[in-house]
Design a protein around this motif. Sequence first.
Motif, PDB file in Angstrom:
ATOM      1  N   SER A  82       6.523  26.712 -20.635  1.00 45.84           N
ATOM      2  CA  SER A  82       7.314  25.913 -19.789  1.00 45.84           C
ATOM      3  C   SER A  82       8.905  26.800 -19.652  1.00 45.84           C
ATOM      4  O   SER A  82       9.836  26.940 -19.351  1.00 45.84           O
ATOM      5  CB  SER A  82       7.509  24.453 -20.798  1.00 45.84           C
ATOM      6  OG  SER A  82       6.497  22.851 -20.456  1.00 45.84           O
ATOM      7  N   ILE A  83       8.838  27.515 -21.293  1.00 44.52           N
ATOM      8  CA  ILE A  83       9.695  28.454 -21.577  1.00 44.52           C
ATOM      9  C   ILE A  83       9.310  29.192 -20.250  1.00 44.52           C
ATOM     10  O   ILE A  83      10.670  29.942 -19.484  1.00 44.52           O
ATOM     11  CB  ILE A  83       9.792  28.776 -22.524  1.00 44.52           C
ATOM     12  CG1 ILE A  83       9.895  27.787 -23.906  1.00 44.52           C
ATOM     13  CG2 ILE A  83      10.705  30.218 -22.705  1.00 44.52           C
ATOM     14  CD1 ILE A  83       9.313  28.282 -25.116  1.00 44.52           C
ATOM     15  N   ILE A  84       8.442  29.754 -19.652  1.00 42.00           N
ATOM     16  CA  ILE A  84       8.545  30.804 -19.299  1.00 42.00           C
ATOM     17  C   ILE A  84       8.746  30.538 -17.398  1.00 42.00           C
ATOM     18  O   ILE A  84       9.186  31.081 -16.291  1.00 42.00           O
ATOM     19  CB  ILE A  84       7.108  31.122 -19.027  1.00 42.00           C
ATOM     20  CG1 ILE A  84       6.761  32.775 -19.957  1.00 42.00           C
ATOM     21  CG2 ILE A  84       7.370  32.151 -17.539  1.00 42.00           C
ATOM     22  CD1 ILE A  84       4.835  32.541 -20.216  1.00 42.00           C
ATOM     23  N   GLN A  85       8.333  28.981 -16.903  1.00 39.87           N
ATOM     24  CA  GLN A  85       8.644  28.781 -15.726  1.00 39.87           C
ATOM     25  C   GLN A  85      10.290  28.544 -15.635  1.00 39.87           C
ATOM     26  O   GLN A  85      10.099  28.667 -14.801  1.00 39.87           O
ATOM     27  CB  GLN A  85       8.136  27.333 -15.819  1.00 39.87           C
ATOM     28  CG  GLN A  85       8.210  26.398 -14.098  1.00 39.87           C
ATOM     29  CD  GLN A  85       7.566  25.360 -14.200  1.00 39.87           C
ATOM     30  OE1 GLN A  85       5.972  24.644 -14.993  1.00 39.87           O
ATOM     31  NE2 GLN A  85       8.031  24.330 -13.807  1.00 39.87           N
ATOM     32  N   ASN A  86      10.984  27.488 -16.674  1.00 37.01           N
ATOM     33  CA  ASN A  86      12.225  27.655 -16.849  1.00 37.01           C
ATOM     34  C   ASN A  86      12.795  28.640 -16.592  1.00 37.01           C
ATOM     35  O   ASN A  86      13.760  28.591 -16.170  1.00 37.01           O
ATOM     36  CB  ASN A  86      12.892  26.377 -17.695  1.00 37.01           C
ATOM     37  CG  ASN A  86      12.275  25.120 -17.688  1.00 37.01           C
ATOM     38  OD1 ASN A  86      12.428  24.076 -16.668  1.00 37.01           O
ATOM     39  ND2 ASN A  86      11.397  24.715 -18.119  1.00 37.01           N
ATOM     40  N   ASP A  89      13.233  30.239 -13.333  1.00 40.63           N
ATOM     41  CA  ASP A  89      14.344  29.222 -12.385  1.00 40.63           C
ATOM     42  C   ASP A  89      15.501  30.086 -12.609  1.00 40.63           C
ATOM     43  O   ASP A  89      16.250  30.014 -11.903  1.00 40.63           O
ATOM     44  CB  ASP A  89      13.294  27.566 -12.284  1.00 40.63           C
ATOM     45  CG  ASP A  89      12.212  27.395 -12.540  1.00 40.63           C
ATOM     46  OD1 ASP A  89      11.686  27.838 -11.616  1.00 40.63           O
ATOM     47  OD2 ASP A  89      12.172  26.455 -13.191  1.00 40.63           O
ATOM     48  N   VAL A  90      16.068  29.716 -13.758  1.00 38.23           N
ATOM     49  CA  VAL A  90      17.169  30.341 -13.888  1.00 38.23           C
ATOM     50  C   VAL A  90      17.587  31.487 -13.706  1.00 38.23           C
ATOM     51  O   VAL A  90      18.519  31.939 -13.317  1.00 38.23           O
ATOM     52  CB  VAL A  90      16.926  30.286 -15.631  1.00 38.23           C
ATOM     53  CG1 VAL A  90      18.836  30.934 -15.711  1.00 38.23           C
ATOM     54  CG2 VAL A  90      17.847  28.185 -16.055  1.00 38.23           C
ATOM     55  N   ARG A  92      16.119  33.121 -11.063  1.00 43.80           N
ATOM     56  CA  ARG A  92      16.042  32.750  -9.475  1.00 43.80           C
ATOM     57  C   ARG A  92      17.393  32.703  -9.229  1.00 43.80           C
ATOM     58  O   ARG A  92      18.132  32.164  -7.831  1.00 43.80           O
ATOM     59  CB  ARG A  92      15.002  31.885  -8.827  1.00 43.80           C
ATOM     60  CG  ARG A  92      13.460  32.430  -9.045  1.00 43.80           C
ATOM     61  CD  ARG A  92      12.636  31.571  -7.926  1.00 43.80           C
ATOM     62  NE  ARG A  92      12.566  30.510  -8.627  1.00 43.80           N
ATOM     63  CZ  ARG A  92      11.135  30.700  -9.637  1.00 43.80           C
ATOM     64  NH1 ARG A  92      10.686  31.018  -9.228  1.00 43.80           N
ATOM     65  NH2 ARG A  92      11.181  28.740  -9.710  1.00 43.80           N
ATOM     66  N   TYR A  93      18.090  31.519  -9.374  1.00 40.73           N
ATOM     67  CA  TYR A  93      19.373  30.907  -9.330  1.00 40.73           C
ATOM     68  C   TYR A  93      20.432  31.826  -9.946  1.00 40.73           C
ATOM     69  O   TYR A  93      21.120  32.184  -8.941  1.00 40.73           O
ATOM     70  CB  TYR A  93      19.626  29.866 -10.311  1.00 40.73           C
ATOM     71  CG  TYR A  93      19.056  28.397 -10.303  1.00 40.73           C
ATOM     72  CD1 TYR A  93      18.168  27.926  -9.521  1.00 40.73           C
ATOM     73  CD2 TYR A  93      18.990  27.315 -11.600  1.00 40.73           C
ATOM     74  CE1 TYR A  93      16.797  26.974  -9.470  1.00 40.73           C
ATOM     75  CE2 TYR A  93      18.310  26.910 -12.020  1.00 40.73           C
ATOM     76  CZ  TYR A  93      17.618  26.064 -10.413  1.00 40.73           C
ATOM     77  OH  TYR A  93      16.718  25.700 -10.901  1.00 40.73           O
ATOM     78  N   ILE A  94      20.277  32.722 -10.201  1.00 40.20           N
ATOM     79  CA  ILE A  94      20.885  34.013 -10.697  1.00 40.20           C
ATOM     80  C   ILE A  94      20.999  34.550  -9.283  1.00 40.20           C
ATOM     81  O   ILE A  94      21.632  35.409  -8.991  1.00 40.20           O
ATOM     82  CB  ILE A  94      20.813  35.017 -12.084  1.00 40.20           C
ATOM     83  CG1 ILE A  94      21.134  33.664 -13.446  1.00 40.20           C
ATOM     84  CG2 ILE A  94      21.876  36.710 -12.127  1.00 40.20           C
ATOM     85  CD1 ILE A  94      21.017  34.133 -14.515  1.00 40.20           C
ATOM     86  N   ASP A  95      19.747  35.188  -9.044  1.00 41.34           N
ATOM     87  CA  ASP A  95      19.914  35.991  -7.959  1.00 41.34           C
ATOM     88  C   ASP A  95      19.991  35.428  -6.785  1.00 41.34           C
ATOM     89  O   ASP A  95      20.372  35.694  -5.776  1.00 41.34           O
ATOM     90  CB  ASP A  95      18.265  36.642  -7.580  1.00 41.34           C
ATOM     91  CG  ASP A  95      17.744  37.138  -9.108  1.00 41.34           C
ATOM     92  OD1 ASP A  95      18.482  37.862  -9.959  1.00 41.34           O
ATOM     93  OD2 ASP A  95      16.946  37.198  -9.519  1.00 41.34           O
ATOM     94  N   ASN A  96      20.374  34.223  -6.289  1.00 37.26           N
ATOM     95  CA  ASN A  96      20.910  33.708  -5.454  1.00 37.26           C
ATOM     96  C   ASN A  96      21.367  32.732  -6.080  1.00 37.26           C
ATOM     97  O   ASN A  96      21.298  32.022  -6.069  1.00 37.26           O
ATOM     98  CB  ASN A  96      19.033  32.686  -4.748  1.00 37.26           C
ATOM     99  CG  ASN A  96      17.902  33.282  -4.536  1.00 37.26           C
ATOM    100  OD1 ASN A  96      17.924  34.192  -3.901  1.00 37.26           O
ATOM    101  ND2 ASN A  96      16.911  33.111  -5.397  1.00 37.26           N
ATOM    102  N   LYS A 109      16.994  23.123 -18.034  1.00 33.77           N
ATOM    103  CA  LYS A 109      16.570  24.493 -17.579  1.00 33.77           C
ATOM    104  C   LYS A 109      16.716  25.478 -19.130  1.00 33.77           C
ATOM    105  O   LYS A 109      15.987  25.917 -19.365  1.00 33.77           O
ATOM    106  CB  LYS A 109      16.144  25.032 -16.978  1.00 33.77           C
ATOM    107  CG  LYS A 109      15.867  23.558 -15.900  1.00 33.77           C
ATOM    108  CD  LYS A 109      15.440  24.553 -13.812  1.00 33.77           C
ATOM    109  CE  LYS A 109      15.302  24.157 -13.700  1.00 33.77           C
ATOM    110  NZ  LYS A 109      13.806  24.001 -13.694  1.00 33.77           N
ATOM    111  N   ILE A 110      17.939  25.504 -19.205  1.00 32.05           N
ATOM    112  CA  ILE A 110      18.287  26.508 -20.074  1.00 32.05           C
ATOM    113  C   ILE A 110      17.599  25.985 -21.874  1.00 32.05           C
ATOM    114  O   ILE A 110      17.592  26.931 -23.005  1.00 32.05           O
ATOM    115  CB  ILE A 110      20.374  26.322 -19.989  1.00 32.05           C
ATOM    116  CG1 ILE A 110      20.004  27.379 -19.039  1.00 32.05           C
ATOM    117  CG2 ILE A 110      20.369  27.550 -21.473  1.00 32.05           C
ATOM    118  CD1 ILE A 110      21.993  27.789 -18.719  1.00 32.05           C
TER     119      ILE A 110
END
Length: 265
Positions: A82-86, A89-90, A92-96, A109-110
């Motif tokens: 769950s730590i890895i997945q979330n 996701d963060v 990906r948010y930073i990259d996009n 998620k954080i």
Amino acid sequence: MIKFFRKIRQKILSENKFSKYLIYAIGEIVLVVIGILIALSINNWNENRKNRILEQEILKDLKEEYVLNLSQLQQKIDMRNSIIQNSNDVLRYIDNSEFDINRDTLIHKIRYLGLDPTFDPIQNDLITSGIIRLIQNKPLRKLLSSWTSDILSLQEMELQWQILKTDLNIPYQISLGIFRDMVHSSYESSGTPVYLVEKSNDIDGRLFVGKSKNTPSSEEILQNSQLESMMANAIAQSHSTNMQALALKKRIELIIDLLNKEIKK
């Protein structure tokens, strides 16, 4: 029986025939030795029977313990996943940055950085008590003997994450001003944080702290340079620890399989 042999011995002595008495004496000694050996064999058989009964009890207790250990270990693996997945996701948010990220989702998620998946297995005193000698299966006995060192290898890696969480993650969340929102997110849905191993209807885990009115926006959080490094570190730490945990999981599964083979139905 004793009177019978005494009469024979007295009769031979009265006949004053030494050779015949010698043969009789040897025969009597042989009979005594045979009697002792039979008694020892019966005693050994009885002792072995008791040991095998005790061994079966030990094997059944061990199976119960290792099944529980396996279940707990899988929960810790799932928490790290769950730590890895979330964290991914963060990233990906930073990259996009053009994505319109819901702030509550981002905080949710954080907050996974606050999880503490620590394996705390049931441990027995087989080795120190010497009971392990009753287990006849040598491969099983060897696995049980190395169990403590196997656990320590995983717990050392878990300790690295605990230090990271305490010394870096939590201070970052506090300095960024999102800690109150993270606490609110942890208890908002069910009142029971995801990191609790067991849930009970008898315990009211609700905690209402509300959202903060003085926290940064999603854009400000994502633009924080430290966040990206924290997420990447969380992924790397959780992944490497899970590799060790998966190796230990295979070891537990092997122990359970050997226990099942040794336990009499």
